[in-house]
Design a protein around this motif. Sequence first.
Motif, PDB file in Angstrom:
ATOM      1  N   CYS A  26       1.379  -0.778   0.036  1.00 24.31           N
ATOM      2  CA  CYS A  26      -0.525  -0.478   0.332  1.00 24.31           C
ATOM      3  C   CYS A  26       0.328   1.301   0.674  1.00 24.31           C
ATOM      4  CB  CYS A  26      -0.869   0.128   1.555  1.00 24.31           C
ATOM      5  SG  CYS A  26      -1.900   1.173   0.775  1.00 24.31           S
ATOM      6  N   TYR A  32      -5.300   3.966  11.594  1.00 27.00           N
ATOM      7  CA  TYR A  32      -6.213   2.426  11.969  1.00 27.00           C
ATOM      8  C   TYR A  32      -5.855   1.105  11.611  1.00 27.00           C
ATOM      9  CZ  TYR A  32      -8.719   4.418   8.043  1.00 27.00           C
ATOM     10  OH  TYR A  32      -9.472   5.026   6.989  1.00 27.00           O
ATOM     11  N   CYS A  33      -4.928   1.382  10.457  1.00 26.66           N
ATOM     12  CA  CYS A  33      -4.736   0.005   9.352  1.00 26.66           C
ATOM     13  C   CYS A  33      -3.489  -0.129   9.417  1.00 26.66           C
ATOM     14  CB  CYS A  33      -5.176   0.270   7.438  1.00 26.66           C
ATOM     15  SG  CYS A  33      -4.744  -1.006   6.744  1.00 26.66           S
ATOM     16  N   THR A  70      -9.720  -5.708  -3.644  1.00 26.28           N
ATOM     17  CA  THR A  70      -8.932  -5.287  -3.027  1.00 26.28           C
ATOM     18  C   THR A  70      -8.124  -5.057  -2.886  1.00 26.28           C
ATOM     19  OG1 THR A  70     -10.085  -3.951  -0.963  1.00 26.28           O
ATOM     20  CG2 THR A  70     -10.434  -6.604  -1.394  1.00 26.28           C
ATOM     21  N   GLY A  71      -7.046  -5.003  -1.436  1.00 23.27           N
ATOM     22  CA  GLY A  71      -6.051  -4.273  -0.889  1.00 23.27           C
ATOM     23  C   GLY A  71      -5.444  -4.493   0.458  1.00 23.27           C
ATOM     24  N   GLY A  72      -4.604  -4.542   0.425  1.00 25.48           N
ATOM     25  CA  GLY A  72      -3.627  -3.476   0.237  1.00 25.48           C
ATOM     26  C   GLY A  72      -4.057  -2.489  -0.329  1.00 25.48           C
ATOM     27  N   PRO A  74      -4.664  -1.898  -4.266  1.00 26.60           N
ATOM     28  CA  PRO A  74      -4.970  -2.549  -5.826  1.00 26.60           C
ATOM     29  C   PRO A  74      -4.170  -1.786  -7.057  1.00 26.60           C
ATOM     30  CG  PRO A  74      -6.970  -1.793  -4.750  1.00 26.60           C
ATOM     31  CD  PRO A  74      -6.120  -1.921  -3.971  1.00 26.60           C
ATOM     32  N   THR A 100     -10.211   1.300  -3.180  1.00 29.20           N
ATOM     33  CA  THR A 100      -8.717   1.663  -3.466  1.00 29.20           C
ATOM     34  C   THR A 100      -8.995   2.901  -2.795  1.00 29.20           C
ATOM     35  OG1 THR A 100      -7.647   2.960  -4.843  1.00 29.20           O
ATOM     36  CG2 THR A 100     -10.520   3.172  -5.386  1.00 29.20           C
ATOM     37  N   ASN A 101      -7.952   4.024  -2.879  1.00 27.94           N
ATOM     38  CA  ASN A 101      -7.383   4.621  -1.781  1.00 27.94           C
ATOM     39  C   ASN A 101      -7.527   5.959  -2.810  1.00 27.94           C
ATOM     40  OD1 ASN A 101      -4.700   4.944  -2.845  1.00 27.94           O
ATOM     41  ND2 ASN A 101      -4.169   3.506  -1.748  1.00 27.94           N
ATOM     42  N   MET A 194     -13.144   0.028  13.121  1.00 28.10           N
ATOM     43  CA  MET A 194     -13.002  -1.172  13.236  1.00 28.10           C
ATOM     44  C   MET A 194     -11.802  -1.976  14.650  1.00 28.10           C
ATOM     45  SD  MET A 194     -15.313  -4.418  10.201  1.00 28.10           S
ATOM     46  CE  MET A 194     -14.215  -3.320   9.602  1.00 28.10           C
ATOM     47  N   THR A 196      -8.728  -2.849  15.180  1.00 24.15           N
ATOM     48  CA  THR A 196      -6.904  -3.626  14.184  1.00 24.15           C
ATOM     49  C   THR A 196      -5.938  -2.686  15.078  1.00 24.15           C
ATOM     50  OG1 THR A 196      -7.155  -1.383  13.159  1.00 24.15           O
ATOM     51  CG2 THR A 196      -7.949  -3.165  11.779  1.00 24.15           C
ATOM     52  N   CYS A 199      -6.111   0.460  16.941  1.00 20.31           N
ATOM     53  CA  CYS A 199      -7.227   1.126  16.740  1.00 20.31           C
ATOM     54  C   CYS A 199      -8.424   0.174  17.657  1.00 20.31           C
ATOM     55  CB  CYS A 199      -7.919   1.039  15.155  1.00 20.31           C
ATOM     56  SG  CYS A 199      -9.029   1.606  15.225  1.00 20.31           S
ATOM     57  N   GLY A 324     -10.755  -5.036   4.205  1.00 16.49           N
ATOM     58  CA  GLY A 324     -11.838  -4.744   4.787  1.00 16.49           C
ATOM     59  C   GLY A 324     -13.240  -5.208   4.303  1.00 16.49           C
TER      60      GLY A 324
HETATM   61  N1  SAM Z   1      -6.050   0.884   0.062  1.00 15.31           N
HETATM   62  C1  SAM Z   1      -7.601  -0.112  -0.570  1.00 15.31           C
HETATM   63  C2  SAM Z   1      -8.373   1.359   0.570  1.00 15.31           C
HETATM   64  O1  SAM Z   1      -7.585   2.185   0.984  1.00 15.31           O
HETATM   65  O2  SAM Z   1      -9.621   1.074  -0.063  1.00 15.31           O
HETATM   66  C3  SAM Z   1      -7.770  -0.882   0.080  1.00 15.31           C
HETATM   67  C4  SAM Z   1      -7.600  -1.729   1.456  1.00 15.31           C
HETATM   68  S1  SAM Z   1      -8.337  -0.928   3.248  1.00 15.31           S
HETATM   69  C5  SAM Z   1      -7.660  -2.286   3.785  1.00 15.31           C
HETATM   70  C6  SAM Z   1      -9.698  -0.437   2.285  1.00 15.31           C
HETATM   71  C7  SAM Z   1     -11.128  -0.055   3.884  1.00 15.31           C
HETATM   72  O3  SAM Z   1     -10.500  -0.794   4.564  1.00 15.31           O
HETATM   73  C8  SAM Z   1     -10.848   0.868   3.458  1.00 15.31           C
HETATM   74  O4  SAM Z   1     -11.812   2.214   3.081  1.00 15.31           O
HETATM   75  C9  SAM Z   1     -10.785   1.376   5.006  1.00 15.31           C
HETATM   76  O5  SAM Z   1     -10.860   2.384   5.266  1.00 15.31           O
HETATM   77  C10 SAM Z   1     -11.407   0.382   5.739  1.00 15.31           C
HETATM   78  N2  SAM Z   1     -10.261  -0.303   6.839  1.00 15.31           N
HETATM   79  C11 SAM Z   1      -9.553  -0.247   6.933  1.00 15.31           C
HETATM   80  N3  SAM Z   1      -8.978  -0.722   8.739  1.00 15.31           N
HETATM   81  C12 SAM Z   1     -10.458  -0.229   8.951  1.00 15.31           C
HETATM   82  C13 SAM Z   1     -10.755  -0.385  10.245  1.00 15.31           C
HETATM   83  N4  SAM Z   1     -10.244  -0.582  11.441  1.00 15.31           N
HETATM   84  N5  SAM Z   1     -12.298  -0.066  10.432  1.00 15.31           N
HETATM   85  C14 SAM Z   1     -13.064   0.005   9.051  1.00 15.31           C
HETATM   86  N6  SAM Z   1     -12.705   0.207   8.477  1.00 15.31           N
HETATM   87  C15 SAM Z   1     -11.217   0.250   8.030  1.00 15.31           C
END
Ligand code: SAM
Length: 324
Positions: A26, A32-33, A70-72, A74, A100-101, A194, A196, A199, A324
Amino acid sequence: MTAVSPLTDRFGRRIDYLRISLTERCDLRCVYCQPAGCPGASDADVLTAEHVRTIVEAGLGLGITRVRLTGGEPLMRDDLEQIVSGISSLPGLADLSLTTNGQRLAVRAPGLAAAGLRRVNVSLDSFDPGAYRAITGGELAPVVAGIDAALAAGLSPVKLNAVLSGPEMLDHHAGAFVKFIRRRPVYVRFIEAMPTGSCRSYLPAARILDRLAQEGDLVPIAGPPGGGPATYYRLGDSLGTIGIIAPISDPFCGRCNRLRVSASGRLLSCLFSAAALDVLPALGASDPVGAVSERIAAAAAAKPRAYADVASASGISAMHAIGG
Ligand code: SAM
């Protein structure tokens, strides 16, 4: 064509949605991730375009109709368009989406749409450049350009995922989301964070709705086609829409219709699953579609009724790998 019988789990839930994480890599480090990176994250992508096609073919044969990549992140995959075109016209696929971000979306949205991607979810937690940088380590402008490019490319609907990390985020930034959707037909979904690794606190959906109601009348509406766990509201005469996803204060396990494949090829029946089935050996079998089908059916059979109490659960150890 022979009709496919639906895949149903022990609790009568229809399983028709598969989320595939394409990489652990990523280009952001969301607080939070994966703050400060993930020591265990792999730089090597395990699933090839051919693997993804095999997994999707197996799923479609069992009654999966919707797939999300999704990913990471993608868009870190240079072969994402090839992955998309490899699956987008498979018979039985009703929906193909991407999370995606948005950092690299602006240049790639037209090619992804041409390859057969139907729609996109963009993660965006703040419209304030400084706050966005503090949360993600990245820049806001490319994301907004990516959203506009996705709309222009006809990817529809475009949804935004916003995780609000605290009350101050809500109080200071809710108005900017409302302003953004006034003239853009996008669905903004606020998601309770959620648990993690790092977090452990979340902003309850009720608090988010109370704050948004100060911006105008919130009228409950049906969501876009494709279902999902969000509840949606129209806000005044905005072109866009507000959604709330409340995995903690209002868990939706009873309606959960999904299985997940992690970037390392582990098949999970729940986001909180500690147990996972390894799909990689099946991908190397002489009949890979058949062997993967067996694993998908086994994962559906193992799907738990609900995740344990999320607030006290030990947390999701690898959101960056699961997607996610
Ligand atoms: N990199 C991509 C992105 O940012 O969308 C895809 C992967 S990311 C892990 C997928 C989604 O998970 C994102 O919308 C992110 O905000 C969400 N996410 C990650 N950690 C989270 C958490 N602790 N609680 C809720 N959503 C979370």
